[in-house]
Design a protein around this motif. Structure first.
Motif, PDB file in Angstrom:
ATOM      1  N   PRO A 114       0.822  -1.298   0.072  1.00  0.00           N
ATOM      2  CA  PRO A 114       0.044   0.032  -0.057  1.00  0.00           C
ATOM      3  C   PRO A 114       0.848   1.303  -0.094  1.00  0.00           C
ATOM      4  O   PRO A 114       1.839   1.272   0.410  1.00  0.00           O
ATOM      5  CB  PRO A 114      -0.896  -0.077   1.262  1.00  0.00           C
ATOM      6  N   PHE A 115       0.402   2.250  -0.565  1.00  0.00           N
ATOM      7  CA  PHE A 115       0.831   3.777  -0.598  1.00  0.00           C
ATOM      8  C   PHE A 115       0.378   4.435   0.711  1.00  0.00           C
ATOM      9  O   PHE A 115      -0.740   4.624   1.239  1.00  0.00           O
ATOM     10  CB  PHE A 115       0.704   4.295  -1.894  1.00  0.00           C
ATOM     11  N   ASP A 116       1.436   5.458   1.127  1.00  0.00           N
ATOM     12  CA  ASP A 116       1.197   6.283   2.228  1.00  0.00           C
ATOM     13  C   ASP A 116       0.699   7.725   1.765  1.00  0.00           C
ATOM     14  O   ASP A 116      -0.029   8.511   2.308  1.00  0.00           O
ATOM     15  CB  ASP A 116       2.177   6.789   2.895  1.00  0.00           C
ATOM     16  N   LEU A 117       0.895   7.979   0.457  1.00  0.00           N
ATOM     17  CA  LEU A 117       0.695   9.329  -0.376  1.00  0.00           C
ATOM     18  C   LEU A 117       0.021   8.950  -1.988  1.00  0.00           C
ATOM     19  O   LEU A 117       1.379   8.294  -2.411  1.00  0.00           O
ATOM     20  CB  LEU A 117       1.732  10.425  -0.357  1.00  0.00           C
ATOM     21  N   VAL A 118      -0.832   9.348  -2.114  1.00  0.00           N
ATOM     22  CA  VAL A 118      -1.107   9.110  -3.718  1.00  0.00           C
ATOM     23  C   VAL A 118      -1.281  10.456  -4.473  1.00  0.00           C
ATOM     24  O   VAL A 118      -2.083  11.292  -3.939  1.00  0.00           O
ATOM     25  CB  VAL A 118      -2.432   8.198  -3.821  1.00  0.00           C
ATOM     26  N   PHE A 119      -0.906  10.796  -5.458  1.00  0.00           N
ATOM     27  CA  PHE A 119      -1.149  12.004  -6.298  1.00  0.00           C
ATOM     28  C   PHE A 119      -1.998  11.720  -7.383  1.00  0.00           C
ATOM     29  O   PHE A 119      -1.736  10.638  -8.215  1.00  0.00           O
ATOM     30  CB  PHE A 119       0.100  12.606  -6.820  1.00  0.00           C
ATOM     31  N   LEU A 120      -3.195  12.162  -7.515  1.00  0.00           N
ATOM     32  CA  LEU A 120      -4.039  12.004  -8.939  1.00  0.00           C
ATOM     33  C   LEU A 120      -4.325  13.263  -9.352  1.00  0.00           C
ATOM     34  O   LEU A 120      -4.846  14.222  -9.026  1.00  0.00           O
ATOM     35  CB  LEU A 120      -5.431  11.247  -8.229  1.00  0.00           C
ATOM     36  N   ASP A 121      -3.757  13.400 -10.596  1.00  0.00           N
ATOM     37  CA  ASP A 121      -3.822  14.584 -11.336  1.00  0.00           C
ATOM     38  C   ASP A 121      -4.069  14.186 -12.710  1.00  0.00           C
ATOM     39  O   ASP A 121      -3.197  14.136 -13.688  1.00  0.00           O
ATOM     40  CB  ASP A 121      -2.622  15.375 -11.341  1.00  0.00           C
ATOM     41  N   PRO A 122      -5.452  13.703 -13.198  1.00  0.00           N
ATOM     42  CA  PRO A 122      -5.643  13.088 -14.396  1.00  0.00           C
ATOM     43  C   PRO A 122      -5.892  13.977 -15.461  1.00  0.00           C
ATOM     44  O   PRO A 122      -6.229  15.189 -15.053  1.00  0.00           O
ATOM     45  CB  PRO A 122      -6.849  12.162 -14.149  1.00  0.00           C
ATOM     46  N   PRO A 123      -6.091  13.694 -16.672  1.00  0.00           N
ATOM     47  CA  PRO A 123      -6.454  14.596 -17.885  1.00  0.00           C
ATOM     48  C   PRO A 123      -7.723  14.875 -17.399  1.00  0.00           C
ATOM     49  O   PRO A 123      -8.691  14.026 -17.114  1.00  0.00           O
ATOM     50  CB  PRO A 123      -6.586  13.824 -19.071  1.00  0.00           C
ATOM     51  N   PHE A 124      -7.916  16.215 -17.730  1.00  0.00           N
ATOM     52  CA  PHE A 124      -9.411  16.831 -17.421  1.00  0.00           C
ATOM     53  C   PHE A 124     -10.356  16.288 -18.379  1.00  0.00           C
ATOM     54  O   PHE A 124     -10.191  15.996 -19.462  1.00  0.00           O
ATOM     55  CB  PHE A 124      -9.547  18.206 -17.458  1.00  0.00           C
ATOM     56  N   GLU A 125     -11.691  16.239 -18.123  1.00  0.00           N
ATOM     57  CA  GLU A 125     -12.800  16.092 -18.873  1.00  0.00           C
ATOM     58  C   GLU A 125     -12.719  14.738 -19.526  1.00  0.00           C
ATOM     59  O   GLU A 125     -13.448  14.412 -20.354  1.00  0.00           O
ATOM     60  CB  GLU A 125     -12.571  16.905 -20.233  1.00  0.00           C
ATOM     61  N   ARG A 126     -12.464  13.653 -18.617  1.00  0.00           N
ATOM     62  CA  ARG A 126     -12.427  12.316 -19.344  1.00  0.00           C
ATOM     63  C   ARG A 126     -12.796  11.500 -18.311  1.00  0.00           C
ATOM     64  O   ARG A 126     -13.001  10.163 -18.361  1.00  0.00           O
ATOM     65  CB  ARG A 126     -10.936  12.074 -19.730  1.00  0.00           C
ATOM     66  N   ASN A 127     -13.346  11.985 -17.187  1.00  0.00           N
ATOM     67  CA  ASN A 127     -13.930  11.124 -15.953  1.00  0.00           C
ATOM     68  C   ASN A 127     -13.284   9.986 -15.710  1.00  0.00           C
ATOM     69  O   ASN A 127     -13.743   9.024 -15.265  1.00  0.00           O
ATOM     70  CB  ASN A 127     -15.490  10.750 -16.596  1.00  0.00           C
ATOM     71  N   LEU A 128     -11.873  10.162 -15.506  1.00  0.00           N
ATOM     72  CA  LEU A 128     -11.022   8.972 -15.054  1.00  0.00           C
ATOM     73  C   LEU A 128     -11.006   8.936 -13.361  1.00  0.00           C
ATOM     74  O   LEU A 128     -10.735   7.977 -12.984  1.00  0.00           O
ATOM     75  CB  LEU A 128      -9.457   9.487 -15.548  1.00  0.00           C
ATOM     76  N   LEU A 129     -11.301   9.944 -12.622  1.00  0.00           N
ATOM     77  CA  LEU A 129     -11.135   9.978 -11.226  1.00  0.00           C
ATOM     78  C   LEU A 129     -11.968   9.113 -10.696  1.00  0.00           C
ATOM     79  O   LEU A 129     -11.532   8.382  -9.823  1.00  0.00           O
ATOM     80  CB  LEU A 129     -11.225  11.334 -10.813  1.00  0.00           C
ATOM     81  N   PRO A 130     -13.371   9.006 -10.732  1.00  0.00           N
ATOM     82  CA  PRO A 130     -14.220   7.714 -10.284  1.00  0.00           C
ATOM     83  C   PRO A 130     -13.663   6.407 -10.268  1.00  0.00           C
ATOM     84  O   PRO A 130     -13.685   5.754  -9.228  1.00  0.00           O
ATOM     85  CB  PRO A 130     -15.526   8.108 -10.853  1.00  0.00           C
ATOM     86  N   THR A 131     -13.316   6.148 -11.459  1.00  0.00           N
ATOM     87  CA  THR A 131     -12.595   4.696 -11.476  1.00  0.00           C
ATOM     88  C   THR A 131     -11.148   4.379 -10.812  1.00  0.00           C
ATOM     89  O   THR A 131     -11.153   3.427 -10.060  1.00  0.00           O
ATOM     90  CB  THR A 131     -12.481   4.255 -12.677  1.00  0.00           C
ATOM     91  N   ALA A 132     -10.578   5.310 -10.833  1.00  0.00           N
ATOM     92  CA  ALA A 132      -9.148   5.399 -10.210  1.00  0.00           C
ATOM     93  C   ALA A 132      -9.462   5.287  -8.697  1.00  0.00           C
ATOM     94  O   ALA A 132      -8.795   4.519  -7.861  1.00  0.00           O
ATOM     95  CB  ALA A 132      -8.374   6.546 -10.471  1.00  0.00           C
ATOM     96  N   ILE A 133     -10.469   6.069  -8.029  1.00  0.00           N
ATOM     97  CA  ILE A 133     -10.428   6.341  -6.663  1.00  0.00           C
ATOM     98  C   ILE A 133     -11.229   4.880  -6.074  1.00  0.00           C
ATOM     99  O   ILE A 133     -10.775   4.435  -5.085  1.00  0.00           O
ATOM    100  CB  ILE A 133     -11.645   7.334  -6.365  1.00  0.00           C
ATOM    101  N   GLU A 134     -12.021   4.235  -6.961  1.00  0.00           N
ATOM    102  CA  GLU A 134     -12.776   3.012  -6.771  1.00  0.00           C
ATOM    103  C   GLU A 134     -11.684   1.854  -6.503  1.00  0.00           C
ATOM    104  O   GLU A 134     -11.715   1.201  -5.726  1.00  0.00           O
ATOM    105  CB  GLU A 134     -13.732   2.704  -7.577  1.00  0.00           C
ATOM    106  N   ALA A 135     -10.823   2.118  -7.507  1.00  0.00           N
ATOM    107  CA  ALA A 135      -9.808   1.088  -7.566  1.00  0.00           C
ATOM    108  C   ALA A 135      -8.708   1.187  -6.367  1.00  0.00           C
ATOM    109  O   ALA A 135      -8.452  -0.043  -6.062  1.00  0.00           O
ATOM    110  CB  ALA A 135      -9.096   1.072  -9.216  1.00  0.00           C
ATOM    111  N   LEU A 136      -8.356   2.245  -6.075  1.00  0.00           N
ATOM    112  CA  LEU A 136      -7.548   2.595  -4.889  1.00  0.00           C
ATOM    113  C   LEU A 136      -8.250   1.953  -3.586  1.00  0.00           C
ATOM    114  O   LEU A 136      -7.467   1.239  -2.842  1.00  0.00           O
ATOM    115  CB  LEU A 136      -7.212   3.973  -4.709  1.00  0.00           C
ATOM    116  N   ASP A 137      -9.301   2.175  -3.371  1.00  0.00           N
ATOM    117  CA  ASP A 137     -10.115   1.717  -2.187  1.00  0.00           C
ATOM    118  C   ASP A 137     -10.322   0.073  -2.353  1.00  0.00           C
ATOM    119  O   ASP A 137     -10.021  -0.893  -1.300  1.00  0.00           O
ATOM    120  CB  ASP A 137     -11.294   2.262  -2.128  1.00  0.00           C
ATOM    121  N   GLN A 138     -10.828  -0.449  -3.437  1.00  0.00           N
ATOM    122  CA  GLN A 138     -11.260  -1.933  -3.683  1.00  0.00           C
ATOM    123  C   GLN A 138     -10.090  -2.654  -3.610  1.00  0.00           C
ATOM    124  O   GLN A 138      -9.974  -3.838  -3.073  1.00  0.00           O
ATOM    125  CB  GLN A 138     -11.836  -2.138  -4.848  1.00  0.00           C
ATOM    126  N   HIS A 139      -8.892  -2.263  -3.909  1.00  0.00           N
ATOM    127  CA  HIS A 139      -7.685  -3.374  -4.286  1.00  0.00           C
ATOM    128  C   HIS A 139      -6.586  -2.944  -3.152  1.00  0.00           C
ATOM    129  O   HIS A 139      -5.546  -3.411  -3.134  1.00  0.00           O
ATOM    130  CB  HIS A 139      -7.087  -2.988  -5.473  1.00  0.00           C
TER     131      HIS A 139
END
Length: 197
Positions: A125-150
């Motif tokens: 697991p990571f202690d710190l995660v940077f999430l700065d995705p390309p805008f207007e592609r709706n990538l954050l919801p899936t990334a956040i879900e994967a971080l939590d689920q896995h």
């Protein structure tokens, strides 16, 4: 990552590490349409927020782009950063910059792959995660879900999210918002994962 919006400025050809062991060091970045490294001013604010947490932390620079955030974390004595970048040339430039700074594989790892594919795997697991995705592609919801689920997040992990102002997203209930700032059309948020009872 910083690709995806043609209306945003191109990279100036370099990034600057603003503090830590490589303070003032300038490194080349890919000059590519839509690449938008976090500005020095906003980066300084972010790393002031993170100052108490960085030493010896294990970090993920998701959507890494220029690698600016992960390299800044390493300059300030993070133990390890995994850079995940889909764009081959950008990933290669991050790797070259890591070699320039004489970083070992234990300190810096560059994965040239899609972040969502990377998050289907399993590592420490990571202690710190940077999430700065390309805008207007709706990538954050899936990334956040994967971080939590896995189970990619340590019990009190910090998560930095950079997004467009009009993003409408339901954040996980166990993520506490610690800091938030807006600069133009960009919103910067720092969350901390709460230990589940």
């Amino acid at each position: 990552m910083k690709f995806g919006n043609k209306n945003r400025r191109k990279a100036g050809g370099q990034i600057r590490i603003i503090s830590g062991q490589w303070r003032g060091r300038k490194l080349p970045v890919l000059d590519h349409e839509g690449l938008r490294p976090t500005t020095d001013r906003n980066k300084e604010t972010l790393f002031n927020w993170l100052a108490p947490y960085l030493a010896d932390s294990r970090c993920l620079d998701g959507f890494a782009g220029s690698g600016s955030l992960g390299l800044e974390a390493l300059s300030r004595h993070a133990a390890q950063v995994v850079f995940v970048e889909k764009h081959k040339a950008a990933a290669m430039q991050i790797q070259k910059n890591c070699q320039t700074l004489k970083l070992s594989p234990e300190q810096a790892q560059v994965r040239q792959t899609d972040l969502l594919s990377y998050l289907q795997g399993k590592e420490q697991p990571f202690d710190l995660v940077f999430l700065d995705p390309p805008f207007e592609r709706n990538l954050l919801p899936t990334a956040i879900e994967a971080l939590d689920q896995h189970q990619w997040l340590s019990p009190e992990a910090l998560i930095y999210v950079e997004s467009e102002q009009d993003l409408n997203l339901d954040w996980p209930e166990h993520w506490q918002l610690l800091k938030q700032k807006q600069a133009g059309q960009v919103v910067y948020r720092l969350f901390q994962r709460q230990v589940e009872p």
